[in-house]
Scaffold this motif. Structure first.
Motif, PDB file in Angstrom:
ATOM      1  N   PRO A   1      -0.703  14.768 -15.689  1.00 15.89           N
ATOM      2  CA  PRO A   1       0.259  14.186 -14.742  1.00 15.89           C
ATOM      3  C   PRO A   1       1.675  14.746 -14.877  1.00 15.89           C
ATOM      4  N   SER A   2       2.060  15.126 -16.088  1.00 13.44           N
ATOM      5  CA  SER A   2       3.435  15.597 -16.294  1.00 13.44           C
ATOM      6  C   SER A   2       3.675  16.964 -15.661  1.00 13.44           C
ATOM      7  N   THR A   3       2.605  17.737 -15.417  1.00 16.29           N
ATOM      8  CA  THR A   3       2.771  19.065 -14.807  1.00 16.29           C
ATOM      9  C   THR A   3       2.303  19.112 -13.363  1.00 16.29           C
ATOM     10  N   GLN A   4       1.757  18.025 -12.863  1.00 10.37           N
ATOM     11  CA  GLN A   4       1.165  18.044 -11.521  1.00 10.37           C
ATOM     12  C   GLN A   4       2.187  18.404 -10.438  1.00 10.37           C
ATOM     13  N   ARG A   5       3.317  17.711 -10.422  1.00 12.24           N
ATOM     14  CA  ARG A   5       4.314  17.943  -9.382  1.00 12.24           C
ATOM     15  C   ARG A   5       4.983  19.319  -9.514  1.00 12.24           C
ATOM     16  N   PRO A   6       5.455  19.694 -10.712  1.00  7.37           N
ATOM     17  CA  PRO A   6       6.048  21.033 -10.822  1.00  7.37           C
ATOM     18  C   PRO A   6       5.090  22.141 -10.400  1.00  7.37           C
ATOM     19  N   ARG A   7       3.823  22.016 -10.738  1.00  9.94           N
ATOM     20  CA  ARG A   7       2.856  23.034 -10.345  1.00  9.94           C
ATOM     21  C   ARG A   7       2.619  23.017  -8.837  1.00  9.94           C
ATOM     22  N   MET A   8       2.578  21.824  -8.259  1.00  7.72           N
ATOM     23  CA  MET A   8       2.430  21.746  -6.809  1.00  7.72           C
ATOM     24  C   MET A   8       3.585  22.462  -6.117  1.00  7.72           C
ATOM     25  N   GLU A   9       4.808  22.236  -6.582  1.00 11.32           N
ATOM     26  CA  GLU A   9       5.980  22.851  -5.970  1.00 11.32           C
ATOM     27  C   GLU A   9       5.954  24.373  -6.135  1.00 11.32           C
ATOM     28  N   GLU A  10       5.543  24.831  -7.322  1.00 19.69           N
ATOM     29  CA  GLU A  10       5.480  26.272  -7.553  1.00 19.69           C
ATOM     30  C   GLU A  10       4.416  26.922  -6.664  1.00 19.69           C
ATOM     31  N   ALA A  11       3.248  26.318  -6.584  1.00 19.48           N
ATOM     32  CA  ALA A  11       2.180  26.859  -5.745  1.00 19.48           C
ATOM     33  C   ALA A  11       2.545  26.776  -4.268  1.00 19.48           C
ATOM     34  N   PHE A  12       3.220  25.698  -3.877  1.00 20.09           N
ATOM     35  CA  PHE A  12       3.590  25.517  -2.477  1.00 20.09           C
ATOM     36  C   PHE A  12       4.511  26.635  -2.006  1.00 20.09           C
ATOM     37  N   ASP A  13       5.426  27.039  -2.866  1.00 18.88           N
ATOM     38  CA  ASP A  13       6.335  28.125  -2.507  1.00 18.88           C
ATOM     39  C   ASP A  13       5.548  29.407  -2.236  1.00 18.88           C
ATOM     40  N   VAL A  14       4.572  29.719  -3.076  1.00 15.59           N
ATOM     41  CA  VAL A  14       3.752  30.915  -2.886  1.00 15.59           C
ATOM     42  C   VAL A  14       2.930  30.802  -1.607  1.00 15.59           C
ATOM     43  N   ILE A  15       2.338  29.635  -1.378  1.00  9.89           N
ATOM     44  CA  ILE A  15       1.518  29.422  -0.177  1.00  9.89           C
ATOM     45  C   ILE A  15       2.351  29.623   1.086  1.00  9.89           C
ATOM     46  N   MET A  16       3.546  29.069   1.118  1.00 11.07           N
ATOM     47  CA  MET A  16       4.393  29.207   2.299  1.00 11.07           C
ATOM     48  C   MET A  16       4.794  30.659   2.539  1.00 11.07           C
ATOM     49  N   ARG A  17       5.045  31.401   1.476  1.00 13.21           N
ATOM     50  CA  ARG A  17       5.369  32.824   1.625  1.00 13.21           C
ATOM     51  C   ARG A  17       4.171  33.593   2.181  1.00 13.21           C
ATOM     52  N   LEU A  18       2.983  33.265   1.698  1.00 10.15           N
ATOM     53  CA  LEU A  18       1.777  33.919   2.211  1.00 10.15           C
ATOM     54  C   LEU A  18       1.566  33.590   3.682  1.00 10.15           C
ATOM     55  N   PHE A  19       1.808  32.332   4.062  1.00 12.42           N
ATOM     56  CA  PHE A  19       1.667  31.950   5.470  1.00 12.42           C
ATOM     57  C   PHE A  19       2.625  32.739   6.365  1.00 12.42           C
ATOM     58  N   ARG A  20       3.790  33.094   5.815  1.00 13.68           N
ATOM     59  CA  ARG A  20       4.770  33.854   6.597  1.00 13.68           C
ATOM     60  C   ARG A  20       4.425  35.338   6.678  1.00 13.68           C
ATOM     61  N   GLY A  21       3.335  35.743   6.032  1.00 15.53           N
ATOM     62  CA  GLY A  21       2.906  37.129   6.090  1.00 15.53           C
ATOM     63  C   GLY A  21       3.497  38.006   5.009  1.00 15.53           C
ATOM     64  N   GLU A  22       4.108  37.422   3.997  1.00 16.84           N
ATOM     65  CA  GLU A  22       4.711  38.221   2.933  1.00 16.84           C
ATOM     66  C   GLU A  22       3.644  38.727   1.955  1.00 16.84           C
ATOM     67  N   THR A  23       3.966  39.788   1.271  1.00 14.73           N
ATOM     68  CA  THR A  23       3.177  40.258   0.129  1.00 14.73           C
ATOM     69  C   THR A  23       3.831  39.673  -1.118  1.00 14.73           C
ATOM     70  N   VAL A  24       3.081  38.924  -1.886  1.00 16.44           N
ATOM     71  CA  VAL A  24       3.659  38.094  -2.945  1.00 16.44           C
ATOM     72  C   VAL A  24       3.186  38.562  -4.319  1.00 16.44           C
ATOM     73  N   THR A  25       4.137  38.795  -5.200  1.00 18.95           N
ATOM     74  CA  THR A  25       3.857  38.976  -6.623  1.00 18.95           C
ATOM     75  C   THR A  25       4.543  37.841  -7.365  1.00 18.95           C
ATOM     76  N   HIS A  26       3.762  37.106  -8.124  1.00 19.91           N
ATOM     77  CA  HIS A  26       4.294  35.919  -8.804  1.00 19.91           C
ATOM     78  C   HIS A  26       3.478  35.673 -10.065  1.00 19.91           C
ATOM     79  N   GLU A  27       4.166  35.478 -11.175  1.00 20.28           N
ATOM     80  CA  GLU A  27       3.485  35.180 -12.440  1.00 20.28           C
ATOM     81  C   GLU A  27       4.011  33.860 -12.987  1.00 20.28           C
TER      82      GLU A  27
END
Length: 231
Positions: A1-27
Motif C-alpha cells: 500500500p505504501s508504494t501503490q500511489r507513487p507507482r500509479m503516478e509514475e506509470a501514468f506519466d509513461v502511459i500518457m506519453r505513449l498515448f501521445r505518440g512519444e517514444t519513451v525511455t524510462h527506468e
C-alpha cells in the motif's frame, strides 16, 4: 500500500506519453522502458479517468494531466465531505501544470438499488447486499470495530440509508441522493452505480429502468416540456 500511489503516478506519466505518440525511455526500480512505443495508436480521443477515494492523490493526478476523475467513495460519510476540496485540488493542479479539468468528466460512484416501493427494494436486496458488504468489510479497513454496521439486514438498510452511504429505496430517494451530491460538489458529470449484485439480475435491470425513467429526466430537464404541455 505504501508504494501503490507513487507507482500509479509514475506509470501514468509513461502511459500518457505513449498515448501521445512519444517514444519513451524510462527506468525505475520496478519497470524499464527503452525506446518504447505503442504498437497500435489510440483509435479515438477516448476518455481517461483517475480513480480517487479519500486521499487527494487521485485528484492531484487528474488535475496534473487534465483527465477525468472518478470519486469511488462519493457517498461515504467521510468521502462526501471531501468532494468539493478534491475538486479544488484538481483545479489547482491543472492550473499549475497548464492543463484543464472539466466537471462533466467527473463521476461519482455509490451503491444504489431502487424499486417502485422502498419495501420492494429492501426485499430485492436480500439477494446479495449484506453478503457483499460483509465481504468488503474484510478487505477494506473499517477503523474502530465499534463503528461496524449492524448485522441484522433491516437494521443494516436503515443504517445505510440514514447515513447516506447508499440508497435502497425509490426513485424519489435516488433524486434526493443525487441532489445532495450536486449540492456538496457544486456540480458533477455522471453518477455511477456500484456494479455489484445487490439484487438479482431482473430486479437490477428494473432498478436501472426506473433510474432512466424518473431520475435522469428530473436532472436533465427532459420532463419540463411534456409537463408544461400537460398543465
Amino acid at each position: 500500500p505504501s508504494t501503490q500511489r507513487p507507482r500509479m503516478e509514475e506509470a501514468f506519466d509513461v502511459i500518457m506519453r505513449l498515448f501521445r505518440g512519444e517514444t519513451v525511455t524510462h527506468e525505475s526500480d520496478w519497470f524499464t522502458c527503452r525506446d518504447a512505443v505503442l504498437q497500435m495508436a489510440p483509435y479515438s480521443d477516448f476518455d481517461i479517468a483517475v480513480a480517487a477515494s479519500i486521499s487527494p492523490s487521485g485528484s492531484k493526478t487528474a488535475g496534473r494531466y487534465g483527465t477525468g476523475l472518478i470519486s469511488i467513495a462519493a457517498t461515504d460519510p467521510m468521502g462526501v465531505e471531501l468532494l468539493s476540496g478534491h475538486w479544488d485540488i484538481a483545479e489547482h493542479e491543472a492550473a499549475a501544470h497548464g492543463t484543464s479539468v472539466r466537471r462533466d468528466k467527473w463521476r461519482l460512484m455509490g451503491p444504489m438499488h431502487i424499486a417502485e416501493t422502498e419495501e420492494q427494494a429492501r426485499e430485492n436486496c436480500r439477494f446479495g447486499l449484506q453478503w457483499i458488504f460483509d465481504y468488503l468489510s474484510h478487505i477494506i479497513p473499517v477503523g474502530d470495530p465499534s463503528d461496524a454496521p449492524p448485522t441484522d439486514f433491516d437494521d443494516f438498510v436503515d443504517f445505510a440509508n440514514e447515513s447516506g452511504r447508499m440508497v435502497i429505496g425509490t426513485p424519489d430517494m435516488a433524486i434526493e441522493q443525487l441532489q445532495r451530491l450536486d449540492d456538496k460538489t457544486g456540480g458533477f458529470g455522471a453518477y455511477l452505480f456500484l456494479g455489484a449484485d445487490l439484487a438479482d439480475w431482473g430486479a437490477t435491470k428494473r432498478s436501472y429502468e426506473l433510474f432512466a425513467e424518473y431520475v435522469m429526466p428530473h436532472f436533465q430537464g427532459q420532463l419540463a416540456a411534456p409537463r408544461a404541455s400537460y398543465d
